[in-house]
Motif scaffolding. Structure first.
Motif, PDB file in Angstrom:
ATOM      1  N   ARG A  46      24.728  47.086  53.873  1.00 58.00           N
ATOM      2  CA  ARG A  46      25.456  47.030  52.596  1.00 58.00           C
ATOM      3  C   ARG A  46      25.651  45.568  52.196  1.00 58.00           C
ATOM      4  NH1 ARG A  46      23.961  50.722  52.496  1.00 58.00           N
ATOM      5  NH2 ARG A  46      24.566  52.750  53.208  1.00 58.00           N
ATOM      6  N   PRO A  47      25.681  45.285  50.895  1.00 54.08           N
ATOM      7  CA  PRO A  47      25.993  43.908  50.483  1.00 54.08           C
ATOM      8  C   PRO A  47      27.464  43.598  50.773  1.00 54.08           C
ATOM      9  CG  PRO A  47      25.856  45.374  48.572  1.00 54.08           C
ATOM     10  CD  PRO A  47      25.470  46.191  49.765  1.00 54.08           C
ATOM     11  N   LEU A  48      27.768  42.318  50.937  1.00 56.04           N
ATOM     12  CA  LEU A  48      29.173  41.955  51.103  1.00 56.04           C
ATOM     13  C   LEU A  48      29.933  42.385  49.853  1.00 56.04           C
ATOM     14  CD1 LEU A  48      28.837  38.466  52.769  1.00 56.04           C
ATOM     15  CD2 LEU A  48      30.015  40.468  53.712  1.00 56.04           C
ATOM     16  N   PRO A  49      31.103  42.972  50.026  1.00 57.73           N
ATOM     17  CA  PRO A  49      31.816  43.507  48.859  1.00 57.73           C
ATOM     18  C   PRO A  49      32.400  42.415  47.968  1.00 57.73           C
ATOM     19  CG  PRO A  49      33.117  43.782  50.851  1.00 57.73           C
ATOM     20  CD  PRO A  49      31.800  43.218  51.284  1.00 57.73           C
ATOM     21  N   PHE A  50      32.515  42.695  46.693  1.00 57.01           N
ATOM     22  CA  PHE A  50      33.260  41.818  45.787  1.00 57.01           C
ATOM     23  C   PHE A  50      34.744  42.109  45.977  1.00 57.01           C
ATOM     24  CE2 PHE A  50      29.123  42.055  43.662  1.00 57.01           C
ATOM     25  CZ  PHE A  50      28.901  40.713  43.353  1.00 57.01           C
ATOM     26  N   PRO A  51      35.595  41.079  45.823  1.00 57.75           N
ATOM     27  CA  PRO A  51      37.033  41.333  46.000  1.00 57.75           C
ATOM     28  C   PRO A  51      37.583  42.157  44.830  1.00 57.75           C
ATOM     29  CG  PRO A  51      36.664  39.100  45.195  1.00 57.75           C
ATOM     30  CD  PRO A  51      35.308  39.698  45.448  1.00 57.75           C
ATOM     31  N   PRO A  52      38.744  42.785  45.011  1.00 58.41           N
ATOM     32  CA  PRO A  52      39.354  43.498  43.885  1.00 58.41           C
ATOM     33  C   PRO A  52      39.909  42.515  42.845  1.00 58.41           C
ATOM     34  CG  PRO A  52      40.775  43.575  45.819  1.00 58.41           C
ATOM     35  CD  PRO A  52      39.519  42.867  46.242  1.00 58.41           C
ATOM     36  N   GLU A  53      40.262  43.013  41.665  1.00 57.65           N
ATOM     37  CA  GLU A  53      40.924  42.181  40.649  1.00 57.65           C
ATOM     38  C   GLU A  53      42.315  41.786  41.131  1.00 57.65           C
ATOM     39  OE1 GLU A  53      39.450  40.960  38.297  1.00 57.65           O
ATOM     40  OE2 GLU A  53      37.976  42.328  37.467  1.00 57.65           O
ATOM     41  N   PRO A  54      42.865  40.664  40.718  1.00 54.81           N
ATOM     42  CA  PRO A  54      42.309  39.728  39.733  1.00 54.81           C
ATOM     43  C   PRO A  54      41.320  38.726  40.353  1.00 54.81           C
ATOM     44  CG  PRO A  54      44.474  38.971  40.399  1.00 54.81           C
ATOM     45  CD  PRO A  54      44.223  40.249  41.159  1.00 54.81           C
ATOM     46  N   PHE A  55      41.120  38.796  41.689  1.00 47.98           N
ATOM     47  CA  PHE A  55      40.270  37.798  42.356  1.00 47.98           C
ATOM     48  C   PHE A  55      38.800  37.949  41.937  1.00 47.98           C
ATOM     49  CE2 PHE A  55      43.807  38.974  45.141  1.00 47.98           C
ATOM     50  CZ  PHE A  55      44.512  37.783  45.071  1.00 47.98           C
ATOM     51  N   ARG A  56      38.442  39.181  41.584  1.00 43.33           N
ATOM     52  CA  ARG A  56      37.051  39.418  41.208  1.00 43.33           C
ATOM     53  C   ARG A  56      36.680  38.599  39.965  1.00 43.33           C
ATOM     54  NH1 ARG A  56      33.796  45.011  41.237  1.00 43.33           N
ATOM     55  NH2 ARG A  56      34.755  44.987  43.273  1.00 43.33           N
ATOM     56  N   SER A  57      37.513  38.689  38.913  1.00 45.30           N
ATOM     57  CA  SER A  57      37.241  37.931  37.686  1.00 45.30           C
ATOM     58  C   SER A  57      37.198  36.437  37.973  1.00 45.30           C
ATOM     59  CB  SER A  57      38.329  38.182  36.636  1.00 45.30           C
ATOM     60  OG  SER A  57      38.265  39.492  36.192  1.00 45.30           O
ATOM     61  N   LEU A  58      38.178  36.013  38.772  1.00 42.72           N
ATOM     62  CA  LEU A  58      38.274  34.588  39.096  1.00 42.72           C
ATOM     63  C   LEU A  58      37.032  34.125  39.857  1.00 42.72           C
ATOM     64  CD1 LEU A  58      40.553  32.500  38.729  1.00 42.72           C
ATOM     65  CD2 LEU A  58      41.149  32.917  41.135  1.00 42.72           C
ATOM     66  N   ALA A  59      36.618  34.920  40.821  1.00 45.41           N
ATOM     67  CA  ALA A  59      35.458  34.546  41.648  1.00 45.41           C
ATOM     68  C   ALA A  59      34.197  34.480  40.791  1.00 45.41           C
ATOM     69  CB  ALA A  59      35.284  35.564  42.774  1.00 45.41           C
ATOM     70  N   VAL A  60      33.989  35.490  39.939  1.00 43.99           N
ATOM     71  CA  VAL A  60      32.769  35.513  39.125  1.00 43.99           C
ATOM     72  C   VAL A  60      32.757  34.315  38.181  1.00 43.99           C
ATOM     73  CG1 VAL A  60      31.517  36.783  37.343  1.00 43.99           C
ATOM     74  CG2 VAL A  60      32.464  38.016  39.290  1.00 43.99           C
ATOM     75  N   GLU A  61      33.899  34.042  37.553  1.00 37.53           N
ATOM     76  CA  GLU A  61      33.979  32.948  36.594  1.00 37.53           C
ATOM     77  C   GLU A  61      33.721  31.601  37.285  1.00 37.53           C
ATOM     78  OE1 GLU A  61      33.863  33.815  33.610  1.00 37.53           O
ATOM     79  OE2 GLU A  61      33.839  31.729  32.936  1.00 37.53           O
ATOM     80  N   THR A  62      34.325  31.422  38.459  1.00 41.49           N
ATOM     81  CA  THR A  62      34.156  30.157  39.184  1.00 41.49           C
ATOM     82  C   THR A  62      32.693  29.955  39.555  1.00 41.49           C
ATOM     83  OG1 THR A  62      36.341  30.536  40.101  1.00 41.49           O
ATOM     84  CG2 THR A  62      35.035  28.822  41.148  1.00 41.49           C
ATOM     85  N   VAL A  63      32.063  30.996  40.089  1.00 44.29           N
ATOM     86  CA  VAL A  63      30.668  30.849  40.526  1.00 44.29           C
ATOM     87  C   VAL A  63      29.768  30.601  39.312  1.00 44.29           C
ATOM     88  CG1 VAL A  63      28.727  31.998  41.653  1.00 44.29           C
ATOM     89  CG2 VAL A  63      31.004  32.184  42.628  1.00 44.29           C
ATOM     90  N   ARG A  64      30.047  31.306  38.229  1.00 44.88           N
ATOM     91  CA  ARG A  64      29.258  31.107  36.999  1.00 44.88           C
ATOM     92  C   ARG A  64      29.316  29.638  36.553  1.00 44.88           C
ATOM     93  NH1 ARG A  64      28.533  33.488  31.909  1.00 44.88           N
ATOM     94  NH2 ARG A  64      30.490  32.599  31.218  1.00 44.88           N
ATOM     95  N   ASN A  65      30.524  29.076  36.549  1.00 43.35           N
ATOM     96  CA  ASN A  65      30.686  27.678  36.136  1.00 43.35           C
ATOM     97  C   ASN A  65      29.946  26.735  37.080  1.00 43.35           C
ATOM     98  OD1 ASN A  65      32.203  28.415  33.957  1.00 43.35           O
ATOM     99  ND2 ASN A  65      34.176  28.181  35.019  1.00 43.35           N
ATOM    100  N   GLU A  66      30.013  27.044  38.370  1.00 36.48           N
ATOM    101  CA  GLU A  66      29.311  26.203  39.357  1.00 36.48           C
ATOM    102  C   GLU A  66      27.796  26.259  39.146  1.00 36.48           C
ATOM    103  OE1 GLU A  66      30.308  24.144  42.043  1.00 36.48           O
ATOM    104  OE2 GLU A  66      32.058  24.169  40.739  1.00 36.48           O
ATOM    105  N   LEU A  67      27.289  27.432  38.802  1.00 37.35           N
ATOM    106  CA  LEU A  67      25.844  27.568  38.574  1.00 37.35           C
ATOM    107  C   LEU A  67      25.425  26.763  37.346  1.00 37.35           C
ATOM    108  CD1 LEU A  67      25.414  31.384  39.358  1.00 37.35           C
ATOM    109  CD2 LEU A  67      24.418  29.484  40.658  1.00 37.35           C
ATOM    110  N   ALA A  68      26.248  26.807  36.307  1.00 40.00           N
ATOM    111  CA  ALA A  68      25.935  26.029  35.107  1.00 40.00           C
ATOM    112  C   ALA A  68      25.960  24.533  35.438  1.00 40.00           C
ATOM    113  CB  ALA A  68      26.938  26.363  33.997  1.00 40.00           C
ATOM    114  N   ARG A  69      26.938  24.154  36.292  1.00 45.05           N
ATOM    115  CA  ARG A  69      27.036  22.739  36.686  1.00 45.05           C
ATOM    116  C   ARG A  69      25.788  22.308  37.459  1.00 45.05           C
ATOM    117  NH1 ARG A  69      31.379  19.557  39.194  1.00 45.05           N
ATOM    118  NH2 ARG A  69      31.198  20.891  41.009  1.00 45.05           N
TER     119      ARG A  69
END
Ligand SMILES: Cc1cc2nc3c(=O)[nH]c(=O)nc-3n(C[C@H](O)[C@H](O)[C@H](O)COP(=O)(O)OP(=O)(O)OC[C@H]3O[C@@H](n4cnc5c(N)ncnc54)[C@H](O)[C@@H]3O)c2cc1C
Length: 465
Positions: free
Chosen positions: A418-441
């Protein structure tokens, strides 16, 4: 010939053709296997079950219409890869990567053969995919990638900057990697409707406009409760159920940690004039994509429109999906700007269709399959933007879980883990947003990945579309 107003169309693909809906379900029904969702996963599962046991009673329940989800909204790049690319396959499944590569190539061949054998006219073009580099530092990576593909027995061609620019006329390209045999381009809605036709010809029962609202274990199988859009209730009792609801799978709580739905957006232009066509080159009509973290994919349709999609990948909190997210003016604007930067000679291209769709992303970018409710329920999802081809292979696994438990493929780590699970909200939104910003950087920083991305790489976790 398009029959729906572009501004109201779910997608360019779904706007085409005359498609009459199968009747919704009301009242009680029985089946050997009930499939939830009539996208590629659900339709291929029906076909693969019936190919193994033609007498099986298979019922498909679809809340909207065939191909309403990602299946009818994608770019139409039907790839061989089951692992979201060779490098990702090697990273996560080093011992199985070579086998998975062969399985993927054979699966793509089987899709092409199936469309021909069953007269599914889906504008399939065997042009392959050309990935384009637009930074000098990517050139060596492209060379290495072509060497890797060649070592695995795949035909792959390296293009230097000049050759890439000669193929596709944009000053941006610094190199290209052309895979002529591992991707075909097609019209996904025509394919999905063709698969639905063949499945029904072989005995599958299809109910559109029928949403599954609950599923419970009962003696000897499962009961699926359904509702139509005009409020009629129904139920199906089946020995097995297959959940093929992809990014919409939040309705089943146990699947929630396994994926995040990520919205990806697309523009489709008016047909190119001969002068516009000449100005861009593209004589070999490949599917194209750049190689950045935030990447564009683009292709020609059968009537010579440009489809230009990608770049933004938008997560809506609490695994949000639904029509409210189908149009995103800021992203459409950005896509238009990026197009004009890439092809200044076609800056005046007129965009007629705009839409979005939800991609089922896992933290390792590859599908996840499994069973629930004492083995009565099978699920397959998580193709992370590469599901047109891979869904047929996953459907074979769903079939094996039900009809061929001795299949060797069920023992693959690719299938069992199984893939490593995504955390529940609100950490899920925060995690996705942070990683997205890092990828753009990283994209803005010559591809150099910061500490966070490197740490996640080490753990085998990522975010992609
Ligand atoms: C914009 C975009 C571009 C893409 N580009 C590509 C590409 O070029 N190449 C590629 O390989 N992949 C691409 N993909 C991904 C690909 O489209 C998907 O991986 C694939 O279509 C998944 O098929 P599916 O059947 O699993 O899911 P879906 O097509 O989403 O089907 C799920 C179905 O389940 C139905 N459903 C949901 N809940 C219920 C319920 N409770 N009851 C009944 N029915 C229900 C939905 O209406 C839907 O029809 C793209 C996706 C998007 C959104």
């Amino acid at each position: 010939m398009q029959s729906v107003d572009p501004a109201r169309a779910v997608s360019y693909w779904l706007a085409g053709g005359n498609h009459s809906r199968a009747p919704a379900l009301s009242g009680a029904a029985t089946a050997d296997v009930a499939i939830v969702g009539a996208g590629f996963t659900g339709l291929w599962t029906a076909l693969r079950l019936l190919e193994t046991d033609p007498a099986l009673r298979v019922t498909i329940l679809e809340m909207e219409g065939v191909g309403f989800g990602a299946t009818g909204r994608n770019g139409g790049f039907c790839q061989a890869s089951l692992t979201h690319g060779l490098e990702n396959g090697l990273r996560h499944y080093p011992d199985e990567a070579s086998l998975l590569h062969r399985e993927g190539m054979a699966n793509l061949r089987a899709i092409v053969d199936f469309t021909r054998a069953n007269a599914i006219a889906c504008d399939l073009e065997e042009t392959g995919e050309l990935t384009l580099a637009d930074h000098p530092w990517q050139v060596d990576e492209f060379r290495e990638h072509v060497e890797l593909a060649t070592a695995l027995g795949e035909r792959a061609i390296f293009l230097d900057g000049e050759a890439a620019r000669a193929e596709i006329h944009s000053p941006r390209w610094t190199a290209g990697a052309w895979h002529p045999d591992s991707c075909v381009m097609l019209d996904p809605a025509k394919l999905a409707r063709g698969l639905a036709r063949v499945a029904r010809e072989r005995g599958a029962v299809l109910h559109e406009g029928t949403r599954v609202t609950a599923m419970e274990r009962v003696a000897g199988g499962v009961r699926l409760r359904t509702a139509t859009s005009d409020g009629r209730a129904g139920e199906v009792r089946a020995r097995h159920a297959v959940v093929a609801t992809s990014a919409y799978s939040g309705w089943l709580r146990r699947l929630q940690p396994l994926f995040v739905p990520v919205y990806d957006y697309v523009l489709v232009s008016a047909p190119l004039t001969p002068a516009q066509r000449a100005a861009i080159g593209w004589r070999n009509r490949q599917g194209l994509a750049d190689a950045n973290n935030q990447f564009h994919y683009f292709r020609l349709t059968a009537d010579d429109r440009v489809l230009w999609g990608g770049f933004d990948a938008v997560y809506h909190p609490h695994n949000g999906v639904g029509p409210a997210y189908d149009r995103r003016p800021a992203t459409f604007e950005r896509l238009g700007t990026n197009w004009r930067r890439t092809f200044p000679q076609l800056a005046d291209l007129r965009w007629e269709y705009r839409w979005g769709g939800a991609i089922d992303t896992t933290s390792r970018f590859t599908m996840t399959m499994g069973r629930a409710m004492g083995g009565r329920v099978v699920y397959a999802l998580g193709y992370t933007g590469l599901g047109i081809g891979a869904s047929r292979w996953a459907a074979g696994i769903a079939r094996d879980f039900i009809l061929r438990p001795d299949s060797d493929l069920l023992r693959l780590r690719f299938v069992r883990s199984r893939p490593l699970p995504f955390p529940p909200e609100p950490f899920r939104s925060l995690a996705v947003e942070t990683v997205r910003n890092e990828l753009a950087r990283a994209d803005a920083n010559d591809g150099r990945r910061g500490l966070l991305l490197r740490a996640l790489d080490g753990l085998g976790i990522g975010f992609d579309s």
